[in-house]
Design an enzyme around this catalytic site. Sequence first.
Site, PDB file in Angstrom:
ATOM      1  N   ILE A 110      -2.475 -34.408  -3.032  1.00  9.94           N
ATOM      2  CA  ILE A 110      -1.454 -35.062  -2.662  1.00  9.94           C
ATOM      3  C   ILE A 110      -1.658 -35.407  -1.000  1.00  9.94           C
ATOM      4  O   ILE A 110      -1.220 -36.407  -0.441  1.00  9.94           O
ATOM      5  CB  ILE A 110       0.192 -34.386  -2.957  1.00  9.94           C
ATOM      6  CG1 ILE A 110       0.223 -33.853  -4.341  1.00  9.94           C
ATOM      7  CG2 ILE A 110       1.335 -35.366  -2.546  1.00  9.94           C
ATOM      8  CD1 ILE A 110       1.206 -33.019  -4.800  1.00  9.94           C
ATOM      9  N   TYR A 145       6.100 -18.173  -6.416  1.00  5.48           N
ATOM     10  CA  TYR A 145       5.513 -19.529  -5.650  1.00  5.48           C
ATOM     11  C   TYR A 145       7.095 -20.097  -5.518  1.00  5.48           C
ATOM     12  O   TYR A 145       7.347 -20.716  -4.364  1.00  5.48           O
ATOM     13  CB  TYR A 145       4.732 -20.205  -6.639  1.00  5.48           C
ATOM     14  CG  TYR A 145       4.606 -21.556  -6.425  1.00  5.48           C
ATOM     15  CD1 TYR A 145       3.636 -21.992  -5.547  1.00  5.48           C
ATOM     16  CD2 TYR A 145       5.461 -22.449  -6.851  1.00  5.48           C
ATOM     17  CE1 TYR A 145       3.464 -23.348  -5.307  1.00  5.48           C
ATOM     18  CE2 TYR A 145       4.946 -23.878  -6.856  1.00  5.48           C
ATOM     19  CZ  TYR A 145       4.090 -24.357  -5.947  1.00  5.48           C
ATOM     20  OH  TYR A 145       3.917 -25.672  -5.376  1.00  5.48           O
TER      21      TYR A 145
HETATM   22  C1  UD2 Z   1       4.163 -27.608 -12.969  1.00  4.35           C
HETATM   23  C2  UD2 Z   1       3.287 -27.456 -11.567  1.00  4.35           C
HETATM   24  C3  UD2 Z   1       3.626 -26.178 -10.907  1.00  4.35           C
HETATM   25  C4  UD2 Z   1       5.161 -25.882 -10.868  1.00  4.35           C
HETATM   26  C5  UD2 Z   1       5.750 -25.911 -12.312  1.00  4.35           C
HETATM   27  C6  UD2 Z   1       7.317 -25.954 -12.061  1.00  4.35           C
HETATM   28  C7  UD2 Z   1       1.364 -28.708 -11.779  1.00  4.35           C
HETATM   29  C8  UD2 Z   1      -0.236 -28.678 -12.017  1.00  4.35           C
HETATM   30  N1  UD2 Z   1       1.983 -27.557 -11.664  1.00  4.35           N
HETATM   31  O1  UD2 Z   1       3.556 -26.507 -13.737  1.00  4.35           O
HETATM   32  O2  UD2 Z   1       3.015 -26.215  -9.505  1.00  4.35           O
HETATM   33  O3  UD2 Z   1       5.730 -26.597  -9.785  1.00  4.35           O
HETATM   34  O4  UD2 Z   1       5.270 -27.230 -12.682  1.00  4.35           O
HETATM   35  O5  UD2 Z   1       7.729 -25.492 -13.240  1.00  4.35           O
HETATM   36  O6  UD2 Z   1       1.809 -29.765 -11.618  1.00  4.35           O
HETATM   37  N2  UD2 Z   1      -0.915 -27.177 -20.861  1.00  4.35           N
HETATM   38  C9  UD2 Z   1      -1.731 -27.259 -22.254  1.00  4.35           C
HETATM   39  N3  UD2 Z   1      -3.122 -27.273 -22.008  1.00  4.35           N
HETATM   40  C10 UD2 Z   1      -3.605 -26.907 -20.896  1.00  4.35           C
HETATM   41  C11 UD2 Z   1      -2.957 -26.858 -19.718  1.00  4.35           C
HETATM   42  C12 UD2 Z   1      -1.640 -27.087 -19.900  1.00  4.35           C
HETATM   43  O7  UD2 Z   1      -0.971 -27.547 -23.279  1.00  4.35           O
HETATM   44  O8  UD2 Z   1      -4.806 -26.708 -20.949  1.00  4.35           O
HETATM   45  C13 UD2 Z   1       0.519 -27.614 -21.011  1.00  4.35           C
HETATM   46  C14 UD2 Z   1       1.119 -26.375 -20.577  1.00  4.35           C
HETATM   47  O9  UD2 Z   1       1.545 -25.046 -21.440  1.00  4.35           O
HETATM   48  C15 UD2 Z   1       2.624 -27.023 -19.963  1.00  4.35           C
HETATM   49  C16 UD2 Z   1       2.224 -28.306 -19.633  1.00  4.35           C
HETATM   50  O10 UD2 Z   1       0.984 -28.519 -20.474  1.00  4.35           O
HETATM   51  O11 UD2 Z   1       3.470 -27.013 -21.157  1.00  4.35           O
HETATM   52  C17 UD2 Z   1       2.086 -28.805 -18.356  1.00  4.35           C
HETATM   53  O12 UD2 Z   1       1.250 -27.776 -17.724  1.00  4.35           O
HETATM   54  P1  UD2 Z   1       0.811 -27.808 -16.093  1.00  4.35           P
HETATM   55  O13 UD2 Z   1       0.019 -26.182 -15.700  1.00  4.35           O
HETATM   56  O14 UD2 Z   1       0.039 -29.103 -15.741  1.00  4.35           O
HETATM   57  O15 UD2 Z   1       2.076 -27.953 -15.222  1.00  4.35           O
HETATM   58  P2  UD2 Z   1       3.449 -26.962 -15.219  1.00  4.35           P
HETATM   59  O16 UD2 Z   1       4.525 -27.792 -15.767  1.00  4.35           O
HETATM   60  O17 UD2 Z   1       3.247 -25.661 -15.975  1.00  4.35           O
END
Ligand code: UD2
Length: 319
Positions: free
Chosen positions: A10, A147
């Site tokens: 970003i 975090y």
């Molecule tokens: C996001 C932010 C994190 C934090 C968090 C707060 C990103 C990369 N991370 O985490 O920094 O701010 O929000 O709640 O923006 N998934 C799959 N398969 C994969 C990878 C992910 O199904 O190979 C799913 C995962 O289980 C989740 C969704 O995709 O339900 C989003 O995952 P993520 O890691 O992109 O972001 P998140 O929301 O966990």
Amino acid sequence: MLVTGGAGFIGSHTVDLLMSLGCKVSVLDNLSTGYMANLAQWDADPRFAFVGGDITKDLAEPLAAAVAKFGPIQRIAHFAAQTAVPVSMDDPVTDIEVNLAGTARILEYARRNKVAKVFFASSSAVYDDDAPVPVSEDSTARPASPYGIDKLAVEIYLDYYTRLYGLKFTALRFMNVYGPRQDPSSWYSGVISIFLDRAVAGDQITIFDDGEQTRDFVYVTDVANAVVTSLFSPKPDGAIINIGTGVEVTINEITRTILALAQSRSVVKYEPARPGDIRRSVTTMDRATALLAFTPKVDLREGLDHTLAWVRAQKSSAA
Ligand code: UD2
């Protein structure tokens, strides 16, 4: 203008926007997760300087270099951070050292040197796991990770610096940011970067849980726009604002769209939910609209197109 973490995902898009607006920009970055390649387009520009620096160490030298180059620093966009939620859970002490103590170092510089405005990259990770949907800035902040705790602690510090020293700041709580330059290479990378990378390679895609969990995906140049407005407009002074799109998308939907766009035959496999994953996440837009006049310009389809083009270009230059 100083951008910490300006070689990152970003941060580098924010540098692009600032440079295109005619600003003089110094980037402070230790290149732990950022890349000089993200800034190569500005290398030869006299309005750009890369000064190195690590926010966990003394910053006198890189900051003096920035001042020597462009004069006193008027504004700071602070992105430099340990960005992975799971890493913070494994090693909370390092998260405190980088995300909290490192930020205190930047804030101390800002107050001692009368910096006019500080932008801070906060996160939706400050909210409670079962925060209301959509989540507004008034929802309870009760982080589920070190975090999130450190991001929230910085917000409290910002308020303290404002009360004691009159420091001007805006903190933006980002939802799920995606776009070119997001690194797909680790298991905790953003889901869109991972899925596009796999789809283009024809590798298996793993969806955790049933894929009906939702996220609010905001394109990185829209985020950079919100950051730059925060830096220059007095309206959001002292405000904490969610930045997303207000659109809730399931992981199943995003997977289908990605596979279709990339014309990919990747196999999709389902695995148990990741511990700590939240079920639904989407923001209200009222405060971002009122204080930043923020409306996302790039919808998901267009953003995925741009990101896919970038992933393909990366892969062909690596081949
Ligand atoms: C996001 C932010 C994190 C934090 C968090 C707060 C990103 C990369 N991370 O985490 O920094 O701010 O929000 O709640 O923006 N998934 C799959 N398969 C994969 C990878 C992910 O199904 O190979 C799913 C995962 O289980 C989740 C969704 O995709 O339900 C989003 O995952 P993520 O890691 O992109 O972001 P998140 O929301 O966990």
